[in-house]
Design a protein around this motif. Structure first.
Motif, mmCIF file in Angstrom:
data_model
loop_
_atom_site.group_PDB
_atom_site.id
_atom_site.type_symbol
_atom_site.label_atom_id
_atom_site.label_comp_id
_atom_site.label_asym_id
_atom_site.label_seq_id
_atom_site.Cartn_x
_atom_site.Cartn_y
_atom_site.Cartn_z
ATOM 1 N N ASN A 57 0.860 -1.185 0.000
ATOM 2 C CA ASN A 57 0.000 0.000 0.000
ATOM 3 C C ASN A 57 0.895 1.233 0.000
ATOM 4 O O ASN A 57 2.129 1.119 -0.027
ATOM 5 C CB ASN A 57 -0.987 -0.002 1.179
ATOM 6 N N PHE A 58 0.302 2.400 0.041
ATOM 7 C CA PHE A 58 1.097 3.629 0.000
ATOM 8 C C PHE A 58 1.999 3.736 1.223
ATOM 9 O O PHE A 58 3.192 4.026 1.110
ATOM 10 C CB PHE A 58 0.190 4.857 -0.113
ATOM 11 N N ALA A 59 1.441 3.489 2.404
ATOM 12 C CA ALA A 59 2.204 3.657 3.643
ATOM 13 C C ALA A 59 3.413 2.718 3.723
ATOM 14 O O ALA A 59 4.463 3.098 4.226
ATOM 15 C CB ALA A 59 1.295 3.436 4.852
ATOM 16 N N ARG A 60 3.266 1.514 3.210
ATOM 17 C CA ARG A 60 4.339 0.517 3.354
ATOM 18 C C ARG A 60 5.400 0.617 2.266
ATOM 19 O O ARG A 60 6.587 0.464 2.549
ATOM 20 C CB ARG A 60 3.754 -0.886 3.356
ATOM 21 N N VAL A 61 4.979 0.814 1.006
ATOM 22 C CA VAL A 61 5.961 0.794 -0.084
ATOM 23 C C VAL A 61 5.815 1.961 -1.048
ATOM 24 O O VAL A 61 6.537 2.033 -2.040
ATOM 25 C CB VAL A 61 5.897 -0.539 -0.883
ATOM 26 N N GLY A 62 4.845 2.855 -0.799
ATOM 27 C CA GLY A 62 4.649 3.993 -1.691
ATOM 28 C C GLY A 62 3.755 3.703 -2.884
ATOM 29 O O GLY A 62 3.705 4.490 -3.828
ATOM 30 N N ALA A 63 3.032 2.584 -2.866
ATOM 31 C CA ALA A 63 2.152 2.230 -3.988
ATOM 32 C C ALA A 63 1.119 3.330 -4.199
ATOM 33 O O ALA A 63 0.435 3.728 -3.266
ATOM 34 C CB ALA A 63 1.459 0.894 -3.726
ATOM 35 N N GLN A 64 1.007 3.806 -5.421
ATOM 36 C CA GLN A 64 0.092 4.891 -5.755
ATOM 37 C C GLN A 64 -1.250 4.414 -6.279
ATOM 38 O O GLN A 64 -2.247 5.086 -6.125
ATOM 39 C CB GLN A 64 0.730 5.785 -6.828
ATOM 40 N N LYS A 65 -1.267 3.254 -6.955
ATOM 41 C CA LYS A 65 -2.469 2.836 -7.687
ATOM 42 C C LYS A 65 -2.979 1.457 -7.308
ATOM 43 O O LYS A 65 -3.847 0.926 -7.982
ATOM 44 C CB LYS A 65 -2.195 2.869 -9.189
ATOM 45 N N LEU A 66 -2.455 0.848 -6.236
ATOM 46 C CA LEU A 66 -2.980 -0.445 -5.844
ATOM 47 C C LEU A 66 -2.740 -0.716 -4.372
ATOM 48 O O LEU A 66 -1.920 -0.080 -3.719
ATOM 49 C CB LEU A 66 -2.432 -1.587 -6.701
ATOM 50 N N TRP A 67 -3.529 -1.657 -3.857
ATOM 51 C CA TRP A 67 -3.427 -2.159 -2.489
ATOM 52 C C TRP A 67 -3.480 -3.671 -2.604
ATOM 53 O O TRP A 67 -4.285 -4.215 -3.358
ATOM 54 C CB TRP A 67 -4.621 -1.666 -1.667
ATOM 55 N N ALA A 68 -2.623 -4.373 -1.867
ATOM 56 C CA ALA A 68 -2.643 -5.835 -1.876
ATOM 57 C C ALA A 68 -2.377 -6.342 -0.472
ATOM 58 O O ALA A 68 -1.606 -5.746 0.290
ATOM 59 C CB ALA A 68 -1.608 -6.396 -2.851
ATOM 60 N N GLU A 114 -11.872 -1.041 -7.531
ATOM 61 C CA GLU A 114 -12.095 -2.387 -8.042
ATOM 62 C C GLU A 114 -11.313 -3.340 -7.138
ATOM 63 O O GLU A 114 -10.227 -2.991 -6.663
ATOM 64 C CB GLU A 114 -11.592 -2.514 -9.476
ATOM 65 N N SER A 115 -11.851 -4.536 -6.914
ATOM 66 C CA SER A 115 -11.167 -5.524 -6.082
ATOM 67 C C SER A 115 -11.062 -6.850 -6.817
ATOM 68 O O SER A 115 -11.957 -7.224 -7.568
ATOM 69 C CB SER A 115 -11.947 -5.764 -4.782
ATOM 70 N N VAL A 116 -9.959 -7.549 -6.565
ATOM 71 C CA VAL A 116 -9.764 -8.904 -7.053
ATOM 72 C C VAL A 116 -9.385 -9.745 -5.845
ATOM 73 O O VAL A 116 -8.495 -9.387 -5.075
ATOM 74 C CB VAL A 116 -8.655 -8.987 -8.123
ATOM 75 N N ILE A 117 -10.095 -10.859 -5.676
ATOM 76 C CA ILE A 117 -9.834 -11.791 -4.581
ATOM 77 C C ILE A 117 -9.385 -13.109 -5.208
ATOM 78 O O ILE A 117 -10.051 -13.634 -6.099
ATOM 79 C CB ILE A 117 -11.100 -12.023 -3.738
ATOM 80 N N TYR A 118 -8.263 -13.632 -4.729
ATOM 81 C CA TYR A 118 -7.768 -14.937 -5.168
ATOM 82 C C TYR A 118 -7.907 -15.894 -3.987
ATOM 83 O O TYR A 118 -7.359 -15.644 -2.906
ATOM 84 C CB TYR A 118 -6.302 -14.842 -5.615
ATOM 85 N N VAL A 119 -8.641 -16.986 -4.166
ATOM 86 C CA VAL A 119 -8.859 -17.942 -3.092
ATOM 87 C C VAL A 119 -7.670 -18.890 -3.011
ATOM 88 O O VAL A 119 -7.367 -19.605 -3.968
ATOM 89 C CB VAL A 119 -10.170 -18.736 -3.300
ATOM 90 N N SER A 175 -7.607 -1.420 -6.544
ATOM 91 C CA SER A 175 -7.104 -0.463 -7.538
ATOM 92 C C SER A 175 -6.716 0.894 -6.963
ATOM 93 O O SER A 175 -6.841 1.905 -7.640
ATOM 94 C CB SER A 175 -8.166 -0.276 -8.635
ATOM 95 N N ASP A 176 -6.222 0.946 -5.729
ATOM 96 C CA ASP A 176 -5.748 2.197 -5.142
ATOM 97 C C ASP A 176 -4.773 1.858 -4.029
ATOM 98 O O ASP A 176 -4.830 0.771 -3.470
ATOM 99 C CB ASP A 176 -6.915 3.025 -4.593
ATOM 100 N N GLY A 177 -3.909 2.786 -3.671
ATOM 101 C CA GLY A 177 -2.913 2.564 -2.628
ATOM 102 C C GLY A 177 -3.471 2.620 -1.223
ATOM 103 O O GLY A 177 -2.781 2.286 -0.268
ATOM 104 N N GLN A 178 -4.709 3.037 -1.054
ATOM 105 C CA GLN A 178 -5.345 3.107 0.262
ATOM 106 C C GLN A 178 -6.499 2.119 0.326
ATOM 107 O O GLN A 178 -7.213 1.925 -0.649
ATOM 108 C CB GLN A 178 -5.878 4.521 0.532
ATOM 109 N N ALA A 179 -6.711 1.513 1.479
ATOM 110 C CA ALA A 179 -7.835 0.586 1.656
ATOM 111 C C ALA A 179 -9.085 1.395 1.967
ATOM 112 O O ALA A 179 -9.051 2.323 2.759
ATOM 113 C CB ALA A 179 -7.540 -0.390 2.784
ATOM 114 N N VAL A 180 -10.185 1.055 1.325
ATOM 115 C CA VAL A 180 -11.474 1.688 1.578
ATOM 116 C C VAL A 180 -12.475 0.588 1.882
ATOM 117 O O VAL A 180 -12.603 -0.357 1.110
ATOM 118 C CB VAL A 180 -11.966 2.493 0.346
ATOM 119 N N ALA A 181 -13.153 0.682 3.012
ATOM 120 C CA ALA A 181 -14.220 -0.261 3.354
ATOM 121 C C ALA A 181 -15.364 0.539 3.963
ATOM 122 O O ALA A 181 -15.194 1.174 4.994
ATOM 123 C CB ALA A 181 -13.728 -1.319 4.336
#
Length: 168
Positions: free
Chosen positions: A49-60, A80-85, A136-142
């Protein structure tokens, strides 16, 4: 073969090579950040994410749902979210009253469009559900929702040009 980079990287004042401190990052699986927005019934941990690695356009990160548990209804705003089981059986419910349902198992991918109200359910009464999640963003939104779900959701099969009658 030459490379044209849009962001120039020159040697730093201390002589470090380009990309040394702002190139590839490895985040060990045992060092994920659990301090992220979650919904009831789910444990999320951030890897990228942004805080951990500076990611601008994704969160994982990872998602764990205990046996026989489910999240509250929620959506992720414009993301947008993608979940891999990875392990277990995921049951997804979605819609204005969570009126639709589908299931996914190990190796399956789940796509959740922006603003879609949904709920993740561990379909197993005995096994933990483990997933990898990308957004699809560097910040988590819930955004948690107060939805009265329908009693019996409609099963929806995956339909695309190669599965015109629906697949599972």
């Amino acid at each position: 073969m030459s490379h044209d980079h849009t962001t120039p990287h020159e040697h730093s004042a201390d002589g470090d090579a380009p990309w040394k401190h702002d190139g590839v990052r490895v985040v060990p699986g045992n060092q994920l950040d659990g301090n992220v927005p979650s919904t009831p019934g789910m444990d999320r941990k951030a890897a990228i994410n942004f805080a951990r690695v500076g990611a601008q356009k994704l969160w994982a990160g990872t998602v764990t749902i205990h046996a026989n548990a489910k999240t509250g209804a929620h959506h992720h705003g414009p993301l947008e979210s993608v979940i891999y089981v990875v392990k277990g059986r995921a049951r997804m419910r979605w819609g204005e009253q969570l009126e639709f349902t589908a299931e996914a198992g190990p190796g399956d991918f789940i796509y959740v469009p922006p603003f879609v109200p949904h709920q993740e359910i561990n379909a197993s009464a005995t096994e933990v559900l483990e997933c990898v999640l990308c957004r699809s963003d560097g910040q988590a939104v819930a955004v948690n929702l107060d939805i009265e779900p329908v009693e019996k959701p409609e099963q929806v099969l995956w339909v695309d040009p190669t599965h015109p009658t629906g697949g599972v």
